[in-house]
Design an enzyme around this catalytic site. Structure first.
Site, PDB file in Angstrom:
ATOM      1  N   SER A  44       0.818  -1.217   0.000  1.00  0.00           N
ATOM      2  CA  SER A  44       0.000   0.000   0.000  1.00  0.00           C
ATOM      3  C   SER A  44       0.849   1.264   0.000  1.00  0.00           C
ATOM      4  O   SER A  44       1.790   1.402   0.779  1.00  0.00           O
ATOM      5  CB  SER A  44      -0.920   0.023   1.230  1.00  0.00           C
ATOM      6  OG  SER A  44      -1.582   1.279   1.270  1.00  0.00           O
ATOM      7  N   LYS A  45       0.465   2.198  -0.878  1.00  0.00           N
ATOM      8  CA  LYS A  45       1.170   3.480  -0.953  1.00  0.00           C
ATOM      9  C   LYS A  45       0.508   4.528  -0.068  1.00  0.00           C
ATOM     10  O   LYS A  45       0.962   5.666   0.005  1.00  0.00           O
ATOM     11  CB  LYS A  45       1.181   3.981  -2.394  1.00  0.00           C
ATOM     12  CG  LYS A  45       1.808   3.031  -3.389  1.00  0.00           C
ATOM     13  CD  LYS A  45       2.719   3.755  -4.344  1.00  0.00           C
ATOM     14  CE  LYS A  45       3.432   2.821  -5.310  1.00  0.00           C
ATOM     15  NZ  LYS A  45       4.331   1.887  -4.654  1.00  0.00           N
ATOM     16  N   SER A  46      -0.581   4.161   0.621  1.00  0.00           N
ATOM     17  CA  SER A  46      -1.322   5.156   1.402  1.00  0.00           C
ATOM     18  C   SER A  46      -0.468   5.833   2.489  1.00  0.00           C
ATOM     19  O   SER A  46      -0.577   7.056   2.653  1.00  0.00           O
ATOM     20  CB  SER A  46      -2.570   4.523   2.014  1.00  0.00           C
ATOM     21  OG  SER A  46      -3.464   4.186   0.987  1.00  0.00           O
ATOM     22  N   LYS A  51     -13.347  -4.079   1.809  1.00  0.00           N
ATOM     23  CA  LYS A  51     -14.263  -2.964   1.540  1.00  0.00           C
ATOM     24  C   LYS A  51     -15.727  -3.318   1.870  1.00  0.00           C
ATOM     25  O   LYS A  51     -16.499  -2.451   2.250  1.00  0.00           O
ATOM     26  CB  LYS A  51     -14.135  -2.502   0.083  1.00  0.00           C
ATOM     27  CG  LYS A  51     -12.806  -1.775  -0.171  1.00  0.00           C
ATOM     28  CD  LYS A  51     -12.698  -1.253  -1.586  1.00  0.00           C
ATOM     29  CE  LYS A  51     -11.359  -0.544  -1.782  1.00  0.00           C
ATOM     30  NZ  LYS A  51     -11.210   0.049  -3.106  1.00  0.00           N
ATOM     31  N   ASN A 105     -14.312   2.774   1.400  1.00  0.00           N
ATOM     32  CA  ASN A 105     -12.843   2.842   1.365  1.00  0.00           C
ATOM     33  C   ASN A 105     -12.253   3.854   2.342  1.00  0.00           C
ATOM     34  O   ASN A 105     -11.041   4.012   2.395  1.00  0.00           O
ATOM     35  CB  ASN A 105     -12.312   3.054  -0.058  1.00  0.00           C
ATOM     36  CG  ASN A 105     -12.161   4.508  -0.434  1.00  0.00           C
ATOM     37  OD1 ASN A 105     -12.922   5.355   0.038  1.00  0.00           O
ATOM     38  ND2 ASN A 105     -11.213   4.814  -1.290  1.00  0.00           N
ATOM     39  N   ALA A 131     -17.678  -4.448 -14.088  1.00  0.00           N
ATOM     40  CA  ALA A 131     -18.867  -4.105 -13.295  1.00  0.00           C
ATOM     41  C   ALA A 131     -18.660  -4.524 -11.851  1.00  0.00           C
ATOM     42  O   ALA A 131     -19.578  -4.964 -11.168  1.00  0.00           O
ATOM     43  CB  ALA A 131     -20.099  -4.770 -13.899  1.00  0.00           C
ATOM     44  N   ALA A 144     -15.028  -1.084  -8.345  1.00  0.00           N
ATOM     45  CA  ALA A 144     -14.499   0.196  -8.840  1.00  0.00           C
ATOM     46  C   ALA A 144     -15.529   0.877  -9.745  1.00  0.00           C
ATOM     47  O   ALA A 144     -15.739   2.089  -9.654  1.00  0.00           O
ATOM     48  CB  ALA A 144     -13.185  -0.031  -9.574  1.00  0.00           C
ATOM     49  N   THR A 177     -19.350 -10.762 -17.406  1.00  0.00           N
ATOM     50  CA  THR A 177     -20.629 -11.284 -16.906  1.00  0.00           C
ATOM     51  C   THR A 177     -21.682 -10.211 -17.186  1.00  0.00           C
ATOM     52  O   THR A 177     -21.795  -9.220 -16.458  1.00  0.00           O
ATOM     53  CB  THR A 177     -20.536 -11.572 -15.394  1.00  0.00           C
ATOM     54  OG1 THR A 177     -19.362 -12.350 -15.156  1.00  0.00           O
ATOM     55  CG2 THR A 177     -21.761 -12.293 -14.873  1.00  0.00           C
TER      56      THR A 177
HETATM   57  P1  NDP Z   1     -13.610  -6.411  -8.670  1.00  0.00           P
HETATM   58  O1  NDP Z   1     -12.969  -7.697  -8.333  1.00  0.00           O
HETATM   59  O2  NDP Z   1     -14.738  -5.891  -7.863  1.00  0.00           O
HETATM   60  O3  NDP Z   1     -14.145  -6.489 -10.205  1.00  0.00           O
HETATM   61  C1  NDP Z   1     -13.320  -6.998 -11.208  1.00  0.00           C
HETATM   62  C2  NDP Z   1     -13.955  -6.765 -12.582  1.00  0.00           C
HETATM   63  O4  NDP Z   1     -12.999  -7.128 -13.571  1.00  0.00           O
HETATM   64  C3  NDP Z   1     -15.205  -7.598 -12.833  1.00  0.00           C
HETATM   65  O5  NDP Z   1     -16.132  -6.836 -13.594  1.00  0.00           O
HETATM   66  C4  NDP Z   1     -14.661  -8.775 -13.667  1.00  0.00           C
HETATM   67  O6  NDP Z   1     -15.613  -9.308 -14.563  1.00  0.00           O
HETATM   68  C5  NDP Z   1     -13.600  -8.061 -14.468  1.00  0.00           C
HETATM   69  N1  NDP Z   1     -12.526  -8.949 -14.937  1.00  0.00           N
HETATM   70  C6  NDP Z   1     -11.584  -9.586 -14.201  1.00  0.00           C
HETATM   71  N2  NDP Z   1     -10.729 -10.258 -15.006  1.00  0.00           N
HETATM   72  C7  NDP Z   1     -11.143 -10.046 -16.264  1.00  0.00           C
HETATM   73  C8  NDP Z   1     -10.679 -10.471 -17.541  1.00  0.00           C
HETATM   74  N3  NDP Z   1      -9.597 -11.259 -17.658  1.00  0.00           N
HETATM   75  N4  NDP Z   1     -11.338 -10.051 -18.645  1.00  0.00           N
HETATM   76  C9  NDP Z   1     -12.424  -9.252 -18.552  1.00  0.00           C
HETATM   77  N5  NDP Z   1     -12.914  -8.810 -17.355  1.00  0.00           N
HETATM   78  C10 NDP Z   1     -12.284  -9.202 -16.234  1.00  0.00           C
HETATM   79  O7  NDP Z   1     -12.404  -5.354  -8.735  1.00  0.00           O
HETATM   80  P2  NDP Z   1     -12.473  -3.783  -8.460  1.00  0.00           P
HETATM   81  O8  NDP Z   1     -13.622  -3.241  -9.212  1.00  0.00           O
HETATM   82  O9  NDP Z   1     -12.358  -3.524  -7.019  1.00  0.00           O
HETATM   83  O10 NDP Z   1     -11.093  -3.292  -9.103  1.00  0.00           O
HETATM   84  C11 NDP Z   1     -10.900  -3.257 -10.510  1.00  0.00           C
HETATM   85  C12 NDP Z   1      -9.547  -2.659 -10.825  1.00  0.00           C
HETATM   86  O11 NDP Z   1      -9.524  -1.289 -10.462  1.00  0.00           O
HETATM   87  C13 NDP Z   1      -8.375  -3.327 -10.092  1.00  0.00           C
HETATM   88  O12 NDP Z   1      -7.307  -3.516 -11.009  1.00  0.00           O
HETATM   89  C14 NDP Z   1      -7.996  -2.325  -9.032  1.00  0.00           C
HETATM   90  O13 NDP Z   1      -6.599  -2.359  -8.755  1.00  0.00           O
HETATM   91  C15 NDP Z   1      -8.354  -1.006  -9.720  1.00  0.00           C
HETATM   92  N6  NDP Z   1      -8.649   0.055  -8.742  1.00  0.00           N
HETATM   93  C16 NDP Z   1      -7.881   1.169  -8.775  1.00  0.00           C
HETATM   94  C17 NDP Z   1      -8.086   2.177  -7.874  1.00  0.00           C
HETATM   95  C18 NDP Z   1      -7.219   3.398  -7.928  1.00  0.00           C
HETATM   96  O14 NDP Z   1      -7.234   4.174  -6.967  1.00  0.00           O
HETATM   97  N7  NDP Z   1      -6.495   3.628  -9.006  1.00  0.00           N
HETATM   98  C19 NDP Z   1      -9.145   2.086  -6.849  1.00  0.00           C
HETATM   99  C20 NDP Z   1      -9.953   0.892  -6.939  1.00  0.00           C
HETATM  100  C21 NDP Z   1      -9.685  -0.092  -7.855  1.00  0.00           C
HETATM  101  P3  NDP Z   1     -16.717 -10.398 -14.058  1.00  0.00           P
HETATM  102  O15 NDP Z   1     -17.779  -9.603 -13.345  1.00  0.00           O
HETATM  103  O16 NDP Z   1     -17.201 -10.994 -15.319  1.00  0.00           O
HETATM  104  O17 NDP Z   1     -15.981 -11.353 -13.165  1.00  0.00           O
END
Ligand code: NDP
Length: 276
Positions: A15-17, A66, A87, A128, A131, A153
């Site tokens: 974590s960079k926080s 979260k 968060n 979906a 984030a 999905t």
């Molecule tokens: P979740 O686990 O809640 O959701 C993941 C999503 O990614 C789902 O919609 C999933 O689809 C999809 N997914 C995963 N693998 C694949 C793939 N190979 N191909 C297509 N779709 C895929 O994660 P979060 O929403 O919490 O986080 C998402 C990203 O955002 C992460 O990389 C996280 O690090 C980044 N993030 C960055 C932040 C920042 O401050 N910059 C803050 C919060 C998040 P399905 O529903 O079909 O499984």
């Protein structure tokens, strides 16, 4: 007296926080101590209880807690309610105020730091998960022409689109689709999937990127991800990762806790990893 804050997650060493909040405290002259807390899986509430009992004032929350924080909070802000996840928490007596600043951090980075107004734009958001849920209300508040959510999905994308429509009475059209049904080119494409964490690419067509498009990967610190590479192949030159979002959500939490909003540019520059 020094006020104590922390970020809780598992794992947490990455974590960079602490770096970000310590830098904010220095520039704003706030007397705070900000540490990392490794939360045992299944032991979120006990760990936070102990931190509060020792006088802790607030916490950031990262994966996988979260949803635990959502359940733990006594007072959920609308941002946390829409995201279904928390968060940032602020402790006052028996009260646990809870927010989700991820979406507002994303929009602030895009609009303010990158100078890319969203008003009237076609916006595509991939994924979906948490984030995307957090990003939707702040995105819609900018009055884009349309928001399309594409997800592997498809039912999750549709469900989220319907929820977002409900929240803003349909003012901005929001559609949930599968990747094969993404139609036309977009001004802004946000990759909010976690695919970049494992160097994978959502099955998106290059035709989704307009010529002057902003391609933004919420994942940060991974260089030119497969998503950003695809955008580059499509001729997009405005390629960005989520480091600005990370710092901006932290700045929102800091302002909420301390009543003063820190400058973010120097911290973003400090932790940016070049996109090569
Ligand atoms: P979740 O686990 O809640 O959701 C993941 C999503 O990614 C789902 O919609 C999933 O689809 C999809 N997914 C995963 N693998 C694949 C793939 N190979 N191909 C297509 N779709 C895929 O994660 P979060 O929403 O919490 O986080 C998402 C990203 O955002 C992460 O990389 C996280 O690090 C980044 N993030 C960055 C932040 C920042 O401050 N910059 C803050 C919060 C998040 P399905 O529903 O079909 O499984």
């Amino acid at each position: 007296m020094t006020d104590r804050y922390a970020v809780i997650g598992n794992p947490i060493e990455q974590s960079k926080s602490p770096l970000i909040h310590t830098a904010f405290a220095q520039v704003t002259g706030q007397d705070i101590d900000y540490t990392r807390v490794l939360g045992p899986l299944g032991g979120f509430a006990q760990t936070v209880d102990a931190f509060r009992a020792e006088g802790g004032k607030g916490m950031n929350v990262t994966a996988p807690f979260k949803l635990d924080a959502f359940a733990y909070a006594t007072d959920l802000a609308p941002s946390a309610q829409m995201a279904g996840a928390v968060n940032a928490m602020k402790f006052e007596g028996d009260k646990v105020y809870a927010e989700n600043f991820d979406g507002v951090g994303l929009v602030r980075d895009v609009v303010h730091n990158l100078g890319c107004p969203l008003n009237g734009k076609r916006v595509l958001i991939l994924g979906a998960g948490g984030a995307t849920r957090g990003a939707l209300l702040p995105l819609l508040a900018e009055q884009p022409a349309e928001v399309v959510i594409a997800n592997r999905t498809v039912a999750k994308a549709r469900e989220l689109a319907a929820l977002a429509q409900q929240h803003q009475s349909g003012a901005v059209p929001v559609h949930g689709v599968g990747y094969e049904d993404v139609q036309g080119a977009f001004d802004v494409v946000l990759n909010a999937t976690s695919a970049s964490l494992i160097a994978q690419l959502p099955p998106l067509s290059v035709t989704a990127f307009s010529s002057g498009c902003l391609a933004y990967d919420l994942t940060y610190g991974k260089g030119l991800t497969p998503f950003l590479r695809l955008a580059q192949e499509a001729g997009v030159t405005h390629l960005v990762d989520g480091v600005g979002m990370l710092v901006e959500q932290a700045a929102e939490a800091f302002a909420w806790w301390r009543g003063v909003r820190p400058e973010t540019a120097a911290v973003i520059a400090q932790i940016t990893v070049p996109l090569v």
